[in-house]
Motif scaffolding. Structure first.
Motif, short mmCIF file in Angstrom:
data_model
loop_
_atom_site.label_atom_id
_atom_site.label_comp_id
_atom_site.label_asym_id
_atom_site.label_seq_id
_atom_site.Cartn_x
_atom_site.Cartn_y
_atom_site.Cartn_z
N GLY A 208 0.82 -1.20 0.00
CA GLY A 208 0.00 0.00 0.00
C GLY A 208 0.86 1.26 0.00
O GLY A 208 0.58 2.22 -0.73
N LEU A 209 1.90 1.25 0.82
CA LEU A 209 2.81 2.40 0.86
C LEU A 209 3.54 2.58 -0.47
O LEU A 209 3.77 3.71 -0.91
CB LEU A 209 3.81 2.22 2.00
N LEU A 210 3.88 1.45 -1.10
CA LEU A 210 4.56 1.52 -2.40
C LEU A 210 3.63 2.14 -3.44
O LEU A 210 4.06 2.95 -4.27
CB LEU A 210 4.99 0.13 -2.85
N GLY A 211 2.34 1.78 -3.38
CA GLY A 211 1.37 2.35 -4.32
C GLY A 211 1.23 3.85 -4.13
O GLY A 211 1.20 4.61 -5.11
N ILE A 212 1.16 4.29 -2.88
CA ILE A 212 1.05 5.73 -2.60
C ILE A 212 2.33 6.45 -3.04
O ILE A 212 2.27 7.54 -3.62
CB ILE A 212 0.78 5.96 -1.10
N PHE A 213 3.47 5.82 -2.78
CA PHE A 213 4.75 6.41 -3.19
C PHE A 213 4.81 6.60 -4.70
O PHE A 213 5.23 7.65 -5.20
CB PHE A 213 5.91 5.54 -2.72
N SER A 214 4.38 5.57 -5.44
CA SER A 214 4.42 5.68 -6.90
C SER A 214 3.48 6.77 -7.38
O SER A 214 3.75 7.46 -8.38
CB SER A 214 4.06 4.34 -7.54
N GLY A 215 2.36 6.95 -6.66
CA GLY A 215 1.46 8.04 -7.01
C GLY A 215 2.07 9.40 -6.74
O GLY A 215 1.85 10.36 -7.49
N LEU A 216 2.84 9.50 -5.66
CA LEU A 216 3.51 10.77 -5.34
C LEU A 216 4.47 11.19 -6.44
O LEU A 216 4.75 12.38 -6.63
CB LEU A 216 4.28 10.63 -4.02
N ILE A 217 4.98 10.21 -7.18
CA ILE A 217 5.92 10.51 -8.25
C ILE A 217 5.24 11.29 -9.38
O ILE A 217 5.85 12.16 -10.00
CB ILE A 217 6.52 9.20 -8.82
N THR A 218 3.96 10.99 -9.62
CA THR A 218 3.27 11.54 -10.78
C THR A 218 3.25 13.07 -10.84
O THR A 218 3.62 13.65 -11.87
CB THR A 218 1.83 10.99 -10.85
N GLY B 104 9.25 8.45 -14.42
CA GLY B 104 8.26 7.65 -15.13
C GLY B 104 8.60 6.17 -15.10
O GLY B 104 7.72 5.31 -14.94
N ALA B 105 9.89 5.85 -15.23
CA ALA B 105 10.32 4.45 -15.19
C ALA B 105 10.03 3.84 -13.82
O ALA B 105 9.59 2.69 -13.72
CB ALA B 105 11.81 4.36 -15.51
N THR B 106 10.26 4.61 -12.78
CA THR B 106 9.98 4.13 -11.42
C THR B 106 8.49 3.86 -11.24
O THR B 106 8.08 2.84 -10.67
CB THR B 106 10.44 5.17 -10.38
N LEU B 107 7.67 4.77 -11.76
CA LEU B 107 6.21 4.61 -11.66
C LEU B 107 5.74 3.36 -12.39
O LEU B 107 4.93 2.58 -11.87
CB LEU B 107 5.52 5.85 -12.22
N VAL B 108 6.25 3.15 -13.59
CA VAL B 108 5.83 1.98 -14.38
C VAL B 108 6.25 0.69 -13.70
O VAL B 108 5.49 -0.29 -13.66
CB VAL B 108 6.42 2.07 -15.81
N MET B 109 7.46 0.66 -13.15
CA MET B 109 7.92 -0.54 -12.44
C MET B 109 7.03 -0.85 -11.24
O MET B 109 6.66 -2.00 -11.00
CB MET B 109 9.37 -0.36 -11.97
N CYS B 110 6.69 0.18 -10.49
CA CYS B 110 5.82 -0.02 -9.33
C CYS B 110 4.46 -0.55 -9.75
O CYS B 110 3.91 -1.47 -9.12
CB CYS B 110 5.66 1.30 -8.57
N ASN B 111 3.91 0.00 -10.82
CA ASN B 111 2.60 -0.46 -11.31
C ASN B 111 2.66 -1.91 -11.77
O ASN B 111 1.72 -2.68 -11.54
CB ASN B 111 2.12 0.44 -12.45
N ALA B 112 3.75 -2.26 -12.45
CA ALA B 112 3.89 -3.64 -12.94
C ALA B 112 3.94 -4.62 -11.77
O ALA B 112 3.33 -5.70 -11.82
CB ALA B 112 5.15 -3.76 -13.79
N TYR B 113 4.63 -4.25 -10.72
CA TYR B 113 4.73 -5.12 -9.55
C TYR B 113 3.41 -5.18 -8.79
O TYR B 113 2.91 -6.26 -8.45
CB TYR B 113 5.84 -4.61 -8.62
N LEU B 114 2.82 -4.02 -8.51
CA LEU B 114 1.62 -3.96 -7.69
C LEU B 114 0.42 -4.60 -8.36
O LEU B 114 -0.37 -5.29 -7.72
CB LEU B 114 1.30 -2.51 -7.33
N SER B 115 0.27 -4.39 -9.66
CA SER B 115 -0.88 -4.94 -10.37
C SER B 115 -0.92 -6.46 -10.28
O SER B 115 -1.98 -7.06 -10.15
CB SER B 115 -0.85 -4.50 -11.83
N ALA B 116 0.26 -7.07 -10.32
CA ALA B 116 0.32 -8.54 -10.26
C ALA B 116 0.08 -9.07 -8.85
O ALA B 116 -0.24 -10.24 -8.68
CB ALA B 116 1.69 -9.01 -10.77
#
Length: 329
Positions: free
Chosen positions: A4-14, A262-274
């Motif tokens: 959950g924290l990783l998801g919020i962190f990736s959102g903070l990147i946007t 952007g690369a960090t955000l995409v990596m986080c999304n790829a991990y979290l979605s799975a």
């Protein structure tokens, strides 16, 4: 908890990436070409990281067993990006945020509910629907709270519309743009569709990460396809790949790091979605995105003009958190 924290962190990147790319876009003279540069930087970063981390071969045999459509994650990402560029002059900044957010939440809920794109189905329940609805309300309050005004009917012209005739007015960069009412509806629907593309990209990234055995490799594949797609878009829209004044002295060095973010955000999304599903990933990322956006506005970070943040916007973030908790139950 950590996811959950990783998801919020990736959102903070946007919002940080948006501010960085906006600054780059001013120097280049085009938001699309700025995004193309950002994609290029991200691709180089992901390729370097993939070569360093492995494992080899870079494309494992298991990738052949995956569905063909998983490779189109980058296309959906570019569609979302290009859509926002097109929406801004048609709908104004407020609706350009609200409509895609609505599409992201709705599509995330549908993907999880029906197990689309190879995800594990999570049956819809009243609690999940309530959680998604409350989350959406929270985001709307956080984004549009200061603009919500209850106007008495006497202030409105005959016919009940705030704008005379069959047109609506969108605000962008301080200029009023008159858009016919029917066209506004169509562009609003397009905004929701563009938001859905973002949620689809998240789902495909999860599938791609599983097939390739690594969210890093999934991100690399997404950037390759996305860069090619965006280069085609730029060729048709801008008809030039000029960098404008971006290479001149006096520009801040940090305007080039948008691709890394952007690369960090995409990596986080790829991990979290799975691991936690498309719907929850979308909501957590949006929570971080909205919260980060408020921080950028409040403190005027990265050259963004400082804007006051209303109390109702903080309330909106809290409401969104409640909705996400309900969605997770």
């Amino acid at each position: 908890m950590l996811q959950g924290l990783l998801g919020i962190f990736s959102g903070l990147i946007t919002p940080v990436q948006t501010a960085v790319n906006t600054r780059l876009g001013r120097s280049i003279g085009s938001p699309l070409r700025a995004s193309l540069v950002s994609f290029s930087v991200g691709l180089i970063a992901m390729l370097t990281l993939t070569l360093l981390l492995g494992p080899y071969p870079l494309i494992p045999a298991t990738a052949a067993n995956g569905p063909w459509w998983m490779w189109f994650a980058g296309v959906f990402g570019v569609t979302f990006l290009t859509g926002n560029v097109l929406l801004l002059p048609k709908l104004g900044s407020l609706k350009t945020v609200i409509m895609p957010v609505t599409g992201q939440i709705v599509m995330g809920l549908l993907v999880d509910a029906f197990g689309w794109f190879g995800t594990t189905a999570q049956p819809i329940s009243p609690l999940r629907i309530a959680g998604a609805a409350i989350t959406l309300v929270g985001f709307l309050l956080a984004v549009a709270g200061p603009n919500l005004r209850l106007r008495p009917a006497i202030d409105r012209p005959a016919g009940g519309s705030e704008n005379s005739g069959d047109s609506e007015k969108s605000e962008t960069d301080g200029k009023a743009v008159h858009v016919p009412g029917s066209a506004t509806v169509l562009w609003s629907c397009a905004g929701i569709a563009f938001g859905m593309c973002s949620a689809v990209q998240t789902a495909l990234l999860g599938k791609l990460g599983v097939a390739l055995g690594s969210p890093v490799k999934a991100s690399l594949a997404s950037f390759v396809v996305g860069l090619i797609s965006l280069a085609i878009v730029v060729a048709f829209v801008d008809r030039t790949y000029s960098l404008g004044d971006a290479l001149k002295k006096g520009n801040p060095w940090w305007m080039w790091v948008g691709g890394l973010l952007g690369a960090t955000l995409v990596m986080c999304n790829a991990y979290l979605s799975a691991h936690i599903g498309t719907g929850m990933t979308v909501m957590l990322v949006l929570l971080g995105q909205v919260g980060g956006g408020l921080l950028v506005d409040r403190f005027g970070l990265l050259g963004v003009p400082r804007k006051p943040v209303a109390g109702i916007q903080y309330v909106g973030v809290l409401v969104a958190i409640v909705g996400i908790v309900l969605k997770a139950m």
